[in-house]
Design a protein around this motif. Structure first.
Motif, mmCIF file in Angstrom:
data_model
loop_
_atom_site.group_PDB
_atom_site.id
_atom_site.type_symbol
_atom_site.label_atom_id
_atom_site.label_comp_id
_atom_site.label_asym_id
_atom_site.label_seq_id
_atom_site.Cartn_x
_atom_site.Cartn_y
_atom_site.Cartn_z
ATOM 1 N N ALA A 265 34.209 33.281 38.388
ATOM 2 C CA ALA A 265 35.335 32.299 37.636
ATOM 3 C C ALA A 265 36.513 33.387 37.481
ATOM 4 C CB ALA A 265 34.649 31.907 36.314
ATOM 5 N N LEU A 266 36.799 34.203 38.196
ATOM 6 C CA LEU A 266 38.027 34.834 38.114
ATOM 7 C C LEU A 266 39.125 34.166 38.813
ATOM 8 C CD1 LEU A 266 36.849 38.506 38.718
ATOM 9 C CD2 LEU A 266 37.859 37.616 36.427
ATOM 10 N N PRO A 267 40.377 34.482 38.669
ATOM 11 C CA PRO A 267 41.424 33.742 39.335
ATOM 12 C C PRO A 267 41.245 33.996 40.804
ATOM 13 C CG PRO A 267 42.358 34.879 37.406
ATOM 14 C CD PRO A 267 40.867 35.079 37.690
ATOM 15 N N GLN A 268 41.729 33.073 41.830
ATOM 16 C CA GLN A 268 41.602 33.271 43.228
ATOM 17 C C GLN A 268 42.663 34.459 43.701
ATOM 18 O OE1 GLN A 268 39.090 31.603 45.208
ATOM 19 N NE2 GLN A 268 38.305 31.003 42.815
ATOM 20 N N ASN A 269 42.075 35.112 44.639
ATOM 21 C CA ASN A 269 43.048 35.801 45.693
ATOM 22 C C ASN A 269 43.636 37.066 44.682
ATOM 23 O OD1 ASN A 269 43.129 33.867 47.745
ATOM 24 N ND2 ASN A 269 44.773 32.621 46.476
ATOM 25 N N THR A 270 42.620 37.753 44.022
ATOM 26 C CA THR A 270 42.845 38.987 43.512
ATOM 27 C C THR A 270 42.556 39.954 44.462
ATOM 28 O OG1 THR A 270 42.075 37.862 41.362
ATOM 29 C CG2 THR A 270 42.140 40.209 41.386
ATOM 30 N N HIS A 271 43.408 40.683 44.675
ATOM 31 C CA HIS A 271 43.144 42.036 45.843
ATOM 32 C C HIS A 271 41.828 42.607 45.140
ATOM 33 C CE1 HIS A 271 43.773 45.194 48.147
ATOM 34 N NE2 HIS A 271 44.671 44.705 48.740
ATOM 35 N N PRO A 272 41.221 42.967 46.231
ATOM 36 C CA PRO A 272 39.714 43.726 46.159
ATOM 37 C C PRO A 272 39.996 45.358 45.383
ATOM 38 C CG PRO A 272 39.920 42.694 48.057
ATOM 39 C CD PRO A 272 40.989 42.454 47.678
ATOM 40 N N LEU A 273 41.166 45.637 45.741
ATOM 41 C CA LEU A 273 41.554 46.986 45.024
ATOM 42 C C LEU A 273 41.373 46.996 43.568
ATOM 43 C CD1 LEU A 273 42.182 50.000 45.249
ATOM 44 C CD2 LEU A 273 44.732 48.939 45.083
ATOM 45 N N TYR A 274 42.044 45.918 43.105
ATOM 46 C CA TYR A 274 41.786 45.736 41.516
ATOM 47 C C TYR A 274 40.606 45.403 40.993
ATOM 48 C CZ TYR A 274 46.918 45.362 42.587
ATOM 49 O OH TYR A 274 48.093 45.516 43.065
ATOM 50 N N LEU A 275 39.666 44.492 41.721
ATOM 51 C CA LEU A 275 38.577 44.164 41.419
ATOM 52 C C LEU A 275 37.669 45.374 41.446
ATOM 53 C CD1 LEU A 275 38.344 40.832 43.310
ATOM 54 C CD2 LEU A 275 38.727 41.041 40.889
ATOM 55 N N TRP A 276 37.875 46.379 42.483
ATOM 56 C CA TRP A 276 36.869 47.485 42.453
ATOM 57 C C TRP A 276 36.928 48.577 41.408
ATOM 58 C CZ3 TRP A 276 32.420 47.889 44.753
ATOM 59 C CH2 TRP A 276 32.324 47.341 45.943
ATOM 60 N N ILE A 277 38.494 48.556 41.085
ATOM 61 C CA ILE A 277 38.816 49.468 40.061
ATOM 62 C C ILE A 277 38.102 49.105 38.692
ATOM 63 C CG2 ILE A 277 40.865 50.602 38.495
ATOM 64 C CD1 ILE A 277 42.520 50.363 41.205
ATOM 65 N N ILE A 278 38.452 47.677 38.295
ATOM 66 C CA ILE A 278 37.915 46.948 37.147
ATOM 67 C C ILE A 278 36.373 47.420 37.015
ATOM 68 C CG2 ILE A 278 37.670 44.992 35.723
ATOM 69 C CD1 ILE A 278 40.708 44.461 36.829
ATOM 70 N N SER A 279 35.772 46.636 38.015
ATOM 71 C CA SER A 279 34.211 46.672 38.184
ATOM 72 C C SER A 279 33.668 48.061 37.903
ATOM 73 C CB SER A 279 34.030 46.091 39.384
ATOM 74 O OG SER A 279 32.482 45.990 39.490
ATOM 75 N N SER A 280 34.269 49.120 38.789
ATOM 76 C CA SER A 280 33.677 50.559 38.673
ATOM 77 C C SER A 280 33.878 51.103 37.256
ATOM 78 C CB SER A 280 34.429 51.437 39.694
ATOM 79 O OG SER A 280 35.945 51.685 39.473
ATOM 80 N N TRP A 281 35.126 50.925 36.512
ATOM 81 C CA TRP A 281 35.292 51.282 35.161
ATOM 82 C C TRP A 281 34.437 50.838 34.305
ATOM 83 C CZ3 TRP A 281 36.869 55.661 33.407
ATOM 84 C CH2 TRP A 281 37.862 56.549 34.300
ATOM 85 N N ILE A 282 34.324 49.379 34.384
ATOM 86 C CA ILE A 282 33.189 48.672 33.372
ATOM 87 C C ILE A 282 31.795 49.278 33.575
ATOM 88 C CG2 ILE A 282 32.235 46.488 33.044
ATOM 89 C CD1 ILE A 282 34.768 45.177 33.660
#
Length: 125
Positions: free
Chosen positions: A35-52
């Motif tokens: 349910a995240l906005p489409q076309n988010t760059h994987p770099l940002y997703l990896w950073i956020i996911s790893s920090w969470i």
């Protein structure tokens, strides 16, 4: 550390694990499930996911540690307040689905519990 607060930290760790998975789903082609906005760059997703995930591990570690860490809990409370505010704001702007508001409410709850614990702990010393 009180037993009730250890349980809060364990549940926060579990909540963070789910959050890490949600932010990682688009990386694996599961954008609709996240349910995240489409076309988010994987770099940002990896950073956020790893920090969470890392913070979730820290909550779990602290739950079983002998000594509480008030500074970490204060930073965690501030972060959870910020996330709740960001989710609510972007939902109001139409950028996020309502499920993020619900998640933000859980983060807001944890922030309030963390602040309560900090106040309670500071009065004991």
């Amino acid at each position: 550390m009180d037993r009730w607060f250890r349980y809060v930290l364990i549940s926060t760790a579990i909540f963070n694990l789910f959050g890490a998975v949600i932010f990682a789903l688009p990386i694996f082609g599961q954008e609709k499930l996240s349910a995240l906005p489409q076309n988010t760059h994987p770099l940002y997703l990896w950073i956020i996911s790893s920090w969470i995930f890392i913070l979730g591990v820290a909550y779990l570690w602290l739950a079983f540690a002998d000594k509480p860490e008030p500074l970490f809990i204060a930073v965690a409370a501030a972060a959870k307040l910020a996330i709740a505010l960001i989710f609510f704001t972007f939902w109001m702007l139409g950028e996020l689905k309502f499920s993020f508001v619900l998640s933000g409410c859980v983060d807001l709850f944890y922030a309030m519990v963390f602040i309560y614990w900090l106040l309670q702990t500071s009065q004991k010393t």
